[in-house]
Design a protein around this motif. Structure first.
Motif, PDB file in Angstrom:
ATOM      1  N   ASP A   6       0.819  -1.217   0.000  1.00  0.00           N
ATOM      2  CA  ASP A   6       0.000   0.000   0.000  1.00  0.00           C
ATOM      3  C   ASP A   6       0.851   1.264   0.000  1.00  0.00           C
ATOM      4  O   ASP A   6       0.475   2.273  -0.589  1.00  0.00           O
ATOM      5  CB  ASP A   6      -0.937   0.021   1.207  1.00  0.00           C
ATOM      6  N   ALA A  13       0.690   6.625  -6.842  1.00  0.00           N
ATOM      7  CA  ALA A  13      -0.484   7.484  -7.043  1.00  0.00           C
ATOM      8  C   ALA A  13      -0.103   8.955  -6.955  1.00  0.00           C
ATOM      9  O   ALA A  13      -0.524   9.766  -7.782  1.00  0.00           O
ATOM     10  CB  ALA A  13      -1.559   7.146  -6.017  1.00  0.00           C
ATOM     11  N   ASP A  19      -5.529   8.430  -9.443  1.00  0.00           N
ATOM     12  CA  ASP A  19      -6.396   8.040  -8.343  1.00  0.00           C
ATOM     13  C   ASP A  19      -5.985   6.648  -7.863  1.00  0.00           C
ATOM     14  O   ASP A  19      -5.902   5.709  -8.656  1.00  0.00           O
ATOM     15  CB  ASP A  19      -7.851   8.038  -8.809  1.00  0.00           C
ATOM     16  N   GLU A  20      -5.725   6.527  -6.583  1.00  0.00           N
ATOM     17  CA  GLU A  20      -5.257   5.259  -6.013  1.00  0.00           C
ATOM     18  C   GLU A  20      -6.224   4.106  -6.295  1.00  0.00           C
ATOM     19  O   GLU A  20      -5.807   2.966  -6.416  1.00  0.00           O
ATOM     20  CB  GLU A  20      -5.020   5.423  -4.511  1.00  0.00           C
ATOM     21  N   ALA A  21      -7.500   4.391  -6.406  1.00  0.00           N
ATOM     22  CA  ALA A  21      -8.500   3.348  -6.675  1.00  0.00           C
ATOM     23  C   ALA A  21      -8.279   2.685  -8.038  1.00  0.00           C
ATOM     24  O   ALA A  21      -8.662   1.536  -8.239  1.00  0.00           O
ATOM     25  CB  ALA A  21      -9.899   3.936  -6.603  1.00  0.00           C
ATOM     26  N   LYS A  22      -7.645   3.392  -8.971  1.00  0.00           N
ATOM     27  CA  LYS A  22      -7.374   2.839 -10.304  1.00  0.00           C
ATOM     28  C   LYS A  22      -6.140   1.951 -10.314  1.00  0.00           C
ATOM     29  O   LYS A  22      -5.902   1.241 -11.287  1.00  0.00           O
ATOM     30  CB  LYS A  22      -7.184   3.964 -11.314  1.00  0.00           C
ATOM     31  N   VAL A  24      -4.799  -0.980  -9.587  1.00  0.00           N
ATOM     32  CA  VAL A  24      -5.014  -2.394  -9.274  1.00  0.00           C
ATOM     33  C   VAL A  24      -3.871  -3.202  -9.878  1.00  0.00           C
ATOM     34  O   VAL A  24      -3.311  -2.816 -10.909  1.00  0.00           O
ATOM     35  CB  VAL A  24      -6.383  -2.887  -9.792  1.00  0.00           C
TER      36      VAL A  24
END
Length: 79
Positions: A6, A13, A19-22, A24
């Protein structure tokens, strides 16, 4: 102690302005629009934070974000 995955993703990021959500593991660097300049910026941030030297050639074989992060984590853990 090696950094948590993480932590590395958070640096990516921030440096690549994504965006950290992208971020993966199976996303390709190309699909994330992570350019070579972004890679260099990420590597500089990793070097500064963890006191390790990582060359762009070390991560050149990475096609996915997961591979990129794995290589970085291995380099940091080896110090």
């Amino acid at each position: 102690m090696p950094p948590a995955r993480d932590e590395i993703v958070a640096i990516i990021a921030q440096e690549a302005r994504i965006d950290e959500a992208k971020l993966v593991p199976d996303a390709t660097l190309a699909s994330l629009d992570i350019a070579s300049l972004d890679v260099v910026s990420v590597l500089f941030a990793i070097e500064d934070r963890y006191g390790v030297e990582i060359q762009a050639e070390d991560v050149a074989s990475a096609e996915t974000l997961g591979q990129f992060v794995d290589i970085i984590m291995a380099k940091v853990a080896a110090v």
